[in-house]
Scaffold this active site. Structure first.
Site, PDB file in Angstrom:
ATOM      1  N   LEU A  95       5.908 -20.250   4.852  1.00 43.03           N
ATOM      2  CA  LEU A  95       4.827 -21.233   4.692  1.00 43.03           C
ATOM      3  C   LEU A  95       3.591 -20.798   5.445  1.00 43.03           C
ATOM      4  O   LEU A  95       3.690 -20.225   6.532  1.00 43.03           O
ATOM      5  CB  LEU A  95       5.279 -22.587   5.254  1.00 43.03           C
ATOM      6  CG  LEU A  95       6.394 -23.318   4.506  1.00 43.03           C
ATOM      7  CD1 LEU A  95       6.927 -24.472   5.345  1.00 43.03           C
ATOM      8  CD2 LEU A  95       5.873 -23.834   3.171  1.00 43.03           C
ATOM      9  N   GLU A 127       7.176 -34.121   5.827  1.00 40.10           N
ATOM     10  CA  GLU A 127       8.525 -34.175   6.393  1.00 40.10           C
ATOM     11  C   GLU A 127       8.605 -33.257   7.598  1.00 40.10           C
ATOM     12  O   GLU A 127       7.803 -32.317   7.713  1.00 40.10           O
ATOM     13  CB  GLU A 127       9.535 -33.719   5.335  1.00 40.10           C
ATOM     14  CG  GLU A 127       9.411 -32.237   5.026  1.00 40.10           C
ATOM     15  CD  GLU A 127      10.028 -31.836   3.679  1.00 40.10           C
ATOM     16  OE1 GLU A 127       9.552 -32.322   2.637  1.00 40.10           O
ATOM     17  OE2 GLU A 127      10.977 -31.023   3.713  1.00 40.10           O
ATOM     18  N   LYS A 129       9.382 -30.272  10.075  1.00 36.21           N
ATOM     19  CA  LYS A 129       9.716 -28.861   9.913  1.00 36.21           C
ATOM     20  C   LYS A 129      10.823 -28.566  10.919  1.00 36.21           C
ATOM     21  O   LYS A 129      10.606 -28.571  12.136  1.00 36.21           O
ATOM     22  CB  LYS A 129       8.485 -27.999  10.187  1.00 36.21           C
ATOM     23  CG  LYS A 129       8.757 -26.514   9.996  1.00 36.21           C
ATOM     24  CD  LYS A 129       7.461 -25.723  10.033  1.00 36.21           C
ATOM     25  CE  LYS A 129       7.658 -24.290   9.616  1.00 36.21           C
ATOM     26  NZ  LYS A 129       8.591 -23.539  10.457  1.00 36.21           N
ATOM     27  N   LYS A 325       1.674 -27.212  12.297  1.00 31.93           N
ATOM     28  CA  LYS A 325       2.424 -26.947  13.526  1.00 31.93           C
ATOM     29  C   LYS A 325       2.001 -27.882  14.656  1.00 31.93           C
ATOM     30  O   LYS A 325       0.834 -28.259  14.757  1.00 31.93           O
ATOM     31  CB  LYS A 325       2.195 -25.502  13.973  1.00 31.93           C
ATOM     32  CG  LYS A 325       2.746 -24.457  13.008  1.00 31.93           C
ATOM     33  CD  LYS A 325       4.233 -24.561  12.911  1.00 31.93           C
ATOM     34  CE  LYS A 325       4.947 -23.302  12.523  1.00 31.93           C
ATOM     35  NZ  LYS A 325       4.754 -22.127  13.299  1.00 31.93           N
ATOM     36  N   CYS A 448     -10.173   4.154  20.419  1.00 31.40           N
ATOM     37  CA  CYS A 448      -9.957   5.541  20.830  1.00 31.40           C
ATOM     38  C   CYS A 448     -10.370   6.439  19.677  1.00 31.40           C
ATOM     39  O   CYS A 448     -10.033   6.185  18.520  1.00 31.40           O
ATOM     40  CB  CYS A 448      -8.474   5.730  21.156  1.00 31.40           C
ATOM     41  SG  CYS A 448      -7.965   7.449  21.173  1.00 31.40           S
ATOM     42  N   CYS A 454      -3.895  11.365  19.512  1.00 26.73           N
ATOM     43  CA  CYS A 454      -3.559  10.304  20.471  1.00 26.73           C
ATOM     44  C   CYS A 454      -2.116   9.870  20.245  1.00 26.73           C
ATOM     45  O   CYS A 454      -1.774   9.336  19.192  1.00 26.73           O
ATOM     46  CB  CYS A 454      -4.495   9.120  20.290  1.00 26.73           C
ATOM     47  SG  CYS A 454      -4.074   7.752  21.384  1.00 26.73           S
TER      48      CYS A 454
END
Ligand code: IVH
Length: 751
Positions: A95, A127, A129, A325, A448, A454
């Site tokens: 999601l 609803e 989570k 969230k 860099c 590197c």
């Protein structure tokens, strides 16, 4: 790669290909059966893999001849140790996330925009989570025949025996569709988690960090009797493949699942729009502490299933749902040091080393500091952040953690700053290779300039190469890559494919290393060989080119369909890209000059003059460049990064070496046997009235068409709504077929 008796794939005609595919299906099925049922496999792994690759290559040349029992679809026919693999009949998606109320109204707006609907017209469910792990349960004729974990979304693990021990999961259903895949979350309650950890401690066993880890560890037990002794639960919240619809709405479908005997979440509500969603979010948030199980947010889903179907999916997430969230947790601690990490594109990222502190149940000792401006207390435009407070080593800082996101340093308490703390000086040299680290204009990141020399960039590129959405080689994760790189065994991706040859079947050196044995070495080689055949989009993503993410790689793969076509086009585009960069630089200079002189900038003329400069561009260069920039979802930034990456001789040689070891599968065209627009390049312009641009594009792509943003000689069809302007004119000039929206709907059989 062929043996003497086999015909070169390029020389097969259709009949010969059909016969050959039948022979290979037979051979491989026999080999699979022998492998599983007898202790004497009939062919070596290498021979098996070679046949599989040959089969895939023939299928790639003759997609229409692919057999229903194609060996290519038998993923994990040779399962590694542990659980057998299961290919999900329908992908298990994840999601998208919302964090702030604005994100929720933006979600509603984007849904309505896609559908072309007005405010307040779309209803949603809201609803909890559940913070557990998702499981897909397949019922045939009402009988539970398979339970599979999510895995990477496409392929999971078969945990049927384990699922059968979970009380919330019915073994048999009455009055269910003939085929029903129920999806939901396996979790452990707080009480059961505490009791389990107490039991583990009493036995001297390992304790689990949180209920989610405990649930995952308990479900993924090879011995299902252990799972039985662990109290797991299951909430059903969705479905996968179905033989008939469950209902017309999400609410209705959940009610149906409940009637069939599944546990569904009582806090699921129907909401009329974003305000109601947010109100229910607050209700759930208030109850969070007393629910008795962990939740990490609220999931919103479009209620009308017909609208869900129209909205469909992006590459990994549905357009019709989002996870809101819960806010991040924060804590204060001491900043002990700032380390600089070098990423695969050379970006220098500052990492805060902290006195360990618990943030929302998780111990945090590292956090990101983003970039040098962030440490200095300003954003990328130079405006102050945190009221301009800079961050210094020794400071008392606030750490912030939201879900699985990397924790970050959010604030600093100046009253606790140690005496003598000095402003942090961001390094001007790469701490790994000593090359200059420079910031380009407009870039917030210092990079860099060491490129391939590197070591940090090389390792990060390799880690990216083996990551999940890239080559995803079982047994070759970040840790192993670091080790092998440090030992000088792999310097670049192609070396992975030479490991077996270079180190012998016994893998003497690997064998002597802790944690490795003959078996794990052989498994690793097998896993590597399995990835020699790989879809185009994964290869593009795996190269780790700046700005080319998973979605961009998929867009490019869909557009070019084959590796050689893509390479030829990118090479051809190069002189035009250089011209483009020159023209844009000239435009900037012209704008500056015009501003100084108080006149209007001559942008179009400036650009045109550069493009017309001598020497003229090679034939096809400009078309190839415009074709690339016109790929939907690819802008000039991505295009420049891409063409430039392929034009670096060292990088290009490394890519070519890699590709020589691979069998890159062209993009699987959608099932478009009778699509009138399959393979056609379509451009939409003007306003569409019956569907939005996004929906039109998604539908056209599902029918196998390529959707481009600009008209060129390659365009096959222009769909022009009212208000169409320059694109319609250009199409007319080029003699490209132009139809209106109704004509389009008729053409695709949707009128
Ligand atoms: S719907 C196609 N509903 O969250 C959408 N997912 O971050 C499928 N999850 O992989 C997901 N509770 O494991 C949905 N009520 C809920 C959920 C839920 C927990 C998990 C699920 C999913 C993950 C995505």
């Amino acid at each position: 790669m062929t043996d003497d008796t086999e015909i070169d794939i390029e020389r097969l005609d259709e009949d010969a290909a059909r016969t050959e595919l039948a022979r290979l299906a037979d051979l491989l099925a026999g080999a699979d059966a022998a492998y599983h049922t007898e202790d004497a496999p009939v062919m070596s792994d290498a021979a098996y893999d070679r046949l599989k690759r040959r089969n895939a290559a023939i299928e790639a040349r003759f997609p229409e001849l692919k057999r229903a029992d194609s060996p290519s679809d038998r993923v994990g026919a040779r399962p590694a140790e542990g659980f057998a693999k299961v290919t999900h009949a329908q992908r298990m998606m994840s999601l998208g996330n919302a964090f702030a109320p604005e994100d929720v109204s933006a979600f509603d707006t984007s849904v309505r925009k896609y559908l072309g609907m007005g405010p307040g017209t779309v209803a949603y469910t809201a609803e909890p989570k559940i913070d557990g792990l998702s499981l897909s349960l397949r019922y045939e004729q009402g009988e539970l025949v398979q339970a599979a974990t999510r895995g990477d979304g496409a392929v999971g693990e078969n945990v049927t025996a384990n699922a059968l021990t979970i009380e919330d999961i019915p073994q048999r259903l009455t009055d269910a569709p003939d085929l029903l895949e129920v999806r939901g979350e396996v979790y452990m309650s707080h009480a059961d988690f505490a009791a389990l950890n107490a039991r583990q401690a009493a036995r001297g066993g390992k304790s689990f960090a949180n209920p989610r880890n405990a649930a995952a560890g308990s479900l993924r037990q090879l011995d299902a009797e252990i799972t039985r002794s662990r109290p797991l639960r299951f909430f059903a919240y969705g479905w996968g493949a179905l033989s008939e619809p469950l209902a017309e709405t999400q609410m209705g479908a959940i009610a149906r699942l409940k009637a069939l005997g599944f546990s569904t979440n009582d806090l699921t509500r129907l909401c009329k729009g974003p305000e109601e969603l947010l109100a229910h979010y607050r209700v759930i948030e208030e109850q969070r502490a007393t629910l008795g199980y962990d939740i990490d947010g609220v999931v919103y889903k479009v209620d009308d299933l017909a609208l869900q179907a129209r909205l469909g999916f992006r590459s990994t997430t549905p357009r019709w749902a989002i996870a809101h969230k819960f806010p991040a947790e924060t804590a204060w601690t001491r900043l002990e040091a700032i380390d600089i990490q070098v990423g695969r594109t050379g970006a220098l990222s500052p990492v805060a080393r902290l006195t360990p502190v618990t943030v929302g149940g998780v111990v945090v000792s590292n956090a990101t500091l983003h970039n040098e401006d962030y440490i200095a207390g300003r954003d990328s435009s130079g405006a102050p952040i945190r009221d301009g407070k800079d961050i210094r080593i020794g400071d008392w800082v606030q750490v912030y953690r939201a879900g699985d996101v990397i924790p970050k340093v959010a604030d600093v308490d100046l009253s606790k700053r140690p005496e003598g703390a000095e402003p942090y000086i961001f390094p001007r040299k790469c701490p790994e290779c000593g090359s200059d680290a420079i910031r380009e204009e407009g870039d917030s990141v210092r990079r860099c300039t060491g490129g391939l020399i590197c070591p940090a960039q090389a390792v990060e590129k390799l880690k990216h190469f083996v990551s999940r959405a890239a080559f995803d080689i079982e047994g070759l994760g970040a840790k192993q890559v670091e080790q092998f790189h440090a030992d000088g065994w792999i310097a670049e991706p192609v070396d992975i494919f030479a490991l077996r040859d270079r180190y012998g079947s016994g893998m003497q050196q690997l064998k002597n290393r802790e944690g490795w044995g003959e078996k794990s070495a052989q498994n690793l080689f097998a896993a590597i060989d399995e990835r020699r055949t790989i879809p185009l989009n994964r290869v593009i993503f795996a190269l780790g080119i700046r700005h080319v993410g998973e979605v961009g790689a998929a867009d490019l793969a869909r557009h070019y369909t084959r590796w050689p076509a893509m390479i030829a086009s990118l090479d051809a585009a190069r002189p035009a890209m250089e011209r483009h960069l020159k023209a844009e630089a000239a435009v900037l200079a012209e704008r500056a000059a015009a501003a100084k002189e108080g006149r209007r900038a001559r942008v179009t003329d400036t650009r045109a003059a550069i493009w017309a400069e001598d020497p003229p561009l090679p034939a096809g260069a400009r078309a190839a460049w415009e074709d690339l920039v016109g790929v939907d979802g690819i802008g000039t930034t991505v295009a420049v990064a891409l063409v430039t990456a392929f034009a670096q001789p060292a990088e290009r040689a490394s890519i070519d070496r890699l590709v020589a070891q691979l069998d890159i599968q062209p993009v699987e065209a959608p099932d478009t046997a009778d699509s009138p627009v399959a393979g056609k390049t379509v451009v939409f312009t003007g306003s569409l009235e019956k569907m939005t641009r996004a929906e039109a594009k998604a539908r056209a792509e599902a029918l196998g068409a390529k959707v481009s943003g600009s008209v060129s000689k390659k365009t096959d069809l222009l769909v022009a709504g009212p208000g169409a302007g320059s694109k319609a004119a250009k199409a007319a000039e080029l003699g490209i077929e132009t139809i209106d929206e109704d004509g389009w709907l008729e053409l695709i059989g949707a009128a």
